[in-house]
Design an enzyme around this catalytic site. Structure first.
Site, PDB file in Angstrom:
ATOM      1  N   GLU A  10       7.278  72.552  -1.943  1.00  0.00           N
ATOM      2  CA  GLU A  10       6.082  72.424  -2.783  1.00  0.00           C
ATOM      3  C   GLU A  10       6.316  71.554  -4.011  1.00  0.00           C
ATOM      4  OE1 GLU A  10       4.466  75.991  -4.624  1.00  0.00           O
ATOM      5  OE2 GLU A  10       6.449  76.901  -4.671  1.00  0.00           O
ATOM      6  N   LYS A  18       9.717  76.871  -2.011  1.00  0.00           N
ATOM      7  CA  LYS A  18       9.984  76.351  -3.362  1.00  0.00           C
ATOM      8  C   LYS A  18      10.330  74.872  -3.281  1.00  0.00           C
ATOM      9  CE  LYS A  18       8.748  78.497  -5.391  1.00  0.00           C
ATOM     10  NZ  LYS A  18       8.012  79.699  -5.485  1.00  0.00           N
ATOM     11  N   CYS A  22      -9.973  75.053 -10.490  1.00  0.00           N
ATOM     12  CA  CYS A  22     -10.702  74.523 -11.651  1.00  0.00           C
ATOM     13  C   CYS A  22     -10.483  75.387 -12.900  1.00  0.00           C
ATOM     14  CB  CYS A  22     -12.200  74.510 -11.373  1.00  0.00           C
ATOM     15  SG  CYS A  22     -12.632  73.696  -9.845  1.00  0.00           S
ATOM     16  N   ASN A  81     -16.427  76.948 -11.514  1.00  0.00           N
ATOM     17  CA  ASN A  81     -15.202  77.163 -10.729  1.00  0.00           C
ATOM     18  C   ASN A  81     -15.590  78.098  -9.599  1.00  0.00           C
ATOM     19  OD1 ASN A  81     -12.684  77.795  -9.711  1.00  0.00           O
ATOM     20  ND2 ASN A  81     -12.151  79.187 -11.387  1.00  0.00           N
ATOM     21  N   GLY A  82     -15.251  77.717  -8.355  1.00  0.00           N
ATOM     22  CA  GLY A  82     -15.589  78.557  -7.206  1.00  0.00           C
ATOM     23  C   GLY A  82     -16.300  77.732  -6.152  1.00  0.00           C
ATOM     24  N   HIS A 134      16.312  78.364  19.973  1.00  0.00           N
ATOM     25  CA  HIS A 134      15.151  78.389  20.872  1.00  0.00           C
ATOM     26  C   HIS A 134      14.249  77.184  20.629  1.00  0.00           C
ATOM     27  CE1 HIS A 134      16.314  82.285  22.391  1.00  0.00           C
ATOM     28  NE2 HIS A 134      16.567  82.637  21.141  1.00  0.00           N
ATOM     29  N   ARG A 153      -3.222  75.071 -13.705  1.00  0.00           N
ATOM     30  CA  ARG A 153      -3.993  75.569 -12.574  1.00  0.00           C
ATOM     31  C   ARG A 153      -4.145  74.515 -11.487  1.00  0.00           C
ATOM     32  NH1 ARG A 153      -6.937  80.131 -13.874  1.00  0.00           N
ATOM     33  NH2 ARG A 153      -8.675  79.658 -12.509  1.00  0.00           N
ATOM     34  N   GLU A 197      11.196  81.785   1.190  1.00  0.00           N
ATOM     35  CA  GLU A 197      10.816  81.505  -0.194  1.00  0.00           C
ATOM     36  C   GLU A 197      11.542  80.262  -0.713  1.00  0.00           C
ATOM     37  OE1 GLU A 197       8.573  82.107  -2.079  1.00  0.00           O
ATOM     38  OE2 GLU A 197       9.267  81.737  -4.105  1.00  0.00           O
ATOM     39  N   LYS A 205      -2.528  76.629  -9.270  1.00  0.00           N
ATOM     40  CA  LYS A 205      -1.802  77.851  -9.599  1.00  0.00           C
ATOM     41  C   LYS A 205      -2.531  79.079  -9.076  1.00  0.00           C
ATOM     42  CE  LYS A 205       1.359  80.311 -11.642  1.00  0.00           C
ATOM     43  NZ  LYS A 205       2.619  80.432 -10.875  1.00  0.00           N
ATOM     44  N   TRP A 214     -10.649  70.856  -9.464  1.00  0.00           N
ATOM     45  CA  TRP A 214      -9.780  70.771  -8.284  1.00  0.00           C
ATOM     46  C   TRP A 214     -10.745  70.666  -7.106  1.00  0.00           C
ATOM     47  CZ3 TRP A 214      -8.457  73.560  -3.793  1.00  0.00           C
ATOM     48  CH2 TRP A 214      -7.201  73.293  -3.253  1.00  0.00           C
TER      49      TRP A 214
END
Ligand code: F6R
Length: 608
Positions: A488, A485, A2, A101-102, A504, A27, A481, A603, A75
């Site tokens: 996402e 990338k 948020c 926010n939280g 395996h 964000r 990584e 973010k 969010w």
């Protein structure tokens, strides 16, 4: 997560709030809303969807006149994205409005108590509890009501609050969620992050946990949870607002990839002085470095991948055992730490809830914590015993690129410093390593200049269903990584595997035409990875190899080869990741995805 923006001053609040919220879009959010005091009432407009829905709803803020207001991009955590769950939330009389926010962790018992007292709830959010609780405690003094609420709520919060009875004052408070306050001649501002208000002021106050800010057009006061007034110093933000703008690039991600060579230089050059690695902010004596028994590197997501490379480099050069932990695991796994352990937490935002909790867990156990952090003044930067900043500047695209590159440099520098102090490398070796480091910015630029070639290759894979990345050692960390990338931002299923582990189980997923990207930059493992390339090729895979210039033999096995310039094998991540970031970027662009704001992602992950 948020975003919060608030304003009180001489200007109209709504346009400032909308503009500020647009700077926080990175964000991640699913709905937006705003409350403005119109001289008589607190008006609220909110809607699920992008900020432009709110802009249309309010005619760019013109239908919400007033000089005091708060805004929010949500969010969703508690309650699905919907108009009613969007912020701001009111008390029943609509005289108190709150953005948050939280997460209020004890919202259920609080809600039950309020229900018993006759309060009714419109939304499924934890935030609405705060609005009603403020109402419950409010007896004419907002500061008293806010501090009483602080004593009751548990969890994390940044709150912007309006009281209709106090139409000239904006209130704000935080605990474990980011919030800054800004002040200019035109008024006072609150925001979740600096870019939201940088256009209006560079004078910023970092609000500490449970500090309450009370602001009017020309005054700003801070209070403790016991209502005692606090003295706080403003910090002047040095970087320019344009650092948080696209600057002609189509996406922030592309701009930030282009900034990587500068980021690497900025993070490295102040710390290489007179043939030595100088990390003044380290706060460790040579004796403490020599006595160090173990290092724990703790982080989430890409920062965790940087730490994985950091482990190979630190163990390889400084010969100190390193454990790498996901912060969300570390905090609950009862880690065995001793006085001679160093915990290094790595975080771009400095606000990641799990990483912050891991830091606190380590400190609780008497361990010293070094933060490798990008955002100056963030919670991790403030709470770590020492901070080594990555000087990447503001990173806006949700998918990290330049901050990741800067984190690698910080970890290389630390490894070299520790190796030097512990006598694990000679002066000549240190000089050679530093020469290789200094060449990286130019080499990164070279790779970025070849982006069209990667774009052409990426265009072939926009319809791919699965893509695999394989590598060994540092190449495995790079693969992790690269895979993150890609998935996402392009929503293509992708996995990274240690190349030797494929047979395996995972190799059964390889079909005719499946793209396997094989990273092979480690001379000692080159032949081994070559064999793994042959294995997947013989099962029908199309192989893209990323290797060091000169390894032409790989062309016999792989279908397409990307060469990176020569560097020390410990530093190849800094180069090999560049074409793989570009690959992810161009696949995402080719698919028409929202590159900078991928679905479901935020973010700064300020909740657990
Ligand atoms: C991926 C990405 C995330 C972050 C992770 C940690 O591109 O950006 O995986 O790396 O959420 O965030 P910070 O570094 O802010 O702690």
């Amino acid at each position: 997560m948020c975003g919060i923006v608030g304003y009180v001053g001489k200007q109209q609040a709504a346009p400032i709030i909308l503009d500020g919220l647009s700077k926080l879009e990175y964000r991640g959010y699913d709905s937006a809303g705003m409350a403005v005091f119109d001289g008589k009432y607190i008006q609220i407009q909110k809607s699920v969807g992008r900020l432009k829905v709110l802009e249309e709803l309010t005619h760019d803020g013109r239908t919400m006149p007033g000089v005091l207001g708060i805004g929010h991009t949500r969010w969703a955590t508690h309650g699905a994205p919907s108009d009613v769950n969007s912020h701001p939330h009111y008390n029943e009389e609509e005289t108190i409005a709150v953005v948050h926010n939280g997460i209020i962790e004890n919202y259920i018992p609080l809600k039950n108590k309020l229900l018993k007292k006759g309060y009714t709830f419109l939304s499924e959010t934890d935030t609405e509890v705060v609005a009603h609780l403020l109402d419950y405690y409010y007896k004419g003094n907002p500061l008293e009501a806010i501090t009483k609420v602080l004593h009751r709520v548990e969890g994390s919060y940044a709150l912007g609050i309006l009281f209709a009875d106090h139409p000239d004052t904006l209130y704000a408070v935080r605990k474990d969620s980011p919030l800054i306050v800004g002040k200019s001649d035109e008024g006072c501002f609150i925001a979740s992050d600096v870019p939201a208000i940088l256009k209006y002021t560079r004078n910023v106050y970092y609000v500490e946990n449970q500090e309450v800010a009370c602001m009017t057009a020309d005054s700003l006061h801070f209070y403790s949870v016991d209502e005692e007034e606090l003295e706080k110093e403003a910090v002047t933000i040095e970087w320019d607002a344009s650092a948080a703008e696209k600057g002609g690039y189509e996406h922030f991600m592309l701009k930030e990839m282009h900034e990587q060579s500068k980021t690497v230089t900025d993070t490295m050059s102040p710390r290489i002085k007179d043939g030595k690695i100088v990390i003044e902010e380290l706060g460790l004596t040579d004796e403490e470095i020599c006595n160090m028994s173990r290092i724990y590197m703790v982080a989430c997501g890409s920062a965790y991948h940087a730490a994985m490379t950091g482990k190979y480099v630190m163990e390889g050069i400084a010969r100190i055992p390193v454990e790498v932990d996901l912060a969300s695991e570390f905090r609950y796994r009862d880690p065995i730490l001793d006085d001679n352990s160093l915990v290094i937490v790595v975080s771009q935002s400095g606000e990641t809830a799990d990483t912050l909790a891991a830091l606190r867990e380590a400190q609780k156990r008497g361990c010293r914590v070094l933060g490798i952090v990008n955002v100056v003044g963030s919670s991790i930067a403030r709470e770590a015993d020492n901070v080594m900043y990555t000087w990447a500047g503001p990173e806006i695209a949700v998918a990290t690129t330049k901050a990741y590159s800067a984190q690698l440099i910080a970890l290389y520098l630390l490894s070299l410093k520790f190796a030097d102090v512990r006598g694990k490398i000679t002066k000549e070796e240190l000089t050679d390593y530093m020469e290789d480091l200094k060449r990286l910015p130019q080499q990164i630029e070279l790779l970025m200049n070849n982006k069209e070639r990667i774009q052409r290759f990426a265009n072939r894979y926009i319809a791919a269903k699965d893509i695999f990345f394989i590598g060994r050692g540092i190449d495995y960390a790079i693969s992790l990584e690269a895979s993150l990338k890609l998935k996402e931002i392009s929503y293509i299923h992708s996995e990274a595997y240690a190349a030797g582990e494929l047979k395996h189980g995972t190799i059964s997923l390889i079909e005719d035409g499946t793209l396997v990207a094989a990273v092979s930059t480690q001379p000692a493992l080159y032949k081994k990875t070559l064999s793994n390339i042959v294995e997947v090729k013989s099962r029908g895979a199309f192989v893209l190899a990323v290797t060091t210039v000169g390894n032409t033999e790989i062309e016999k096995a792989a279908d397409y080869v990307i060469y990176i310039p020569e560097t020390n094998p410990f530093f190849t991540d800094s180069l090999a990741i560049i074409p793989l970031q570009l690959f992810a970027y161009y696949v995402s662009v080719g698919k028409g995805c929202d590159v900078d704001k991928p679905r479901n992602l935020a973010k700064s992950v300020t909740v657990e």
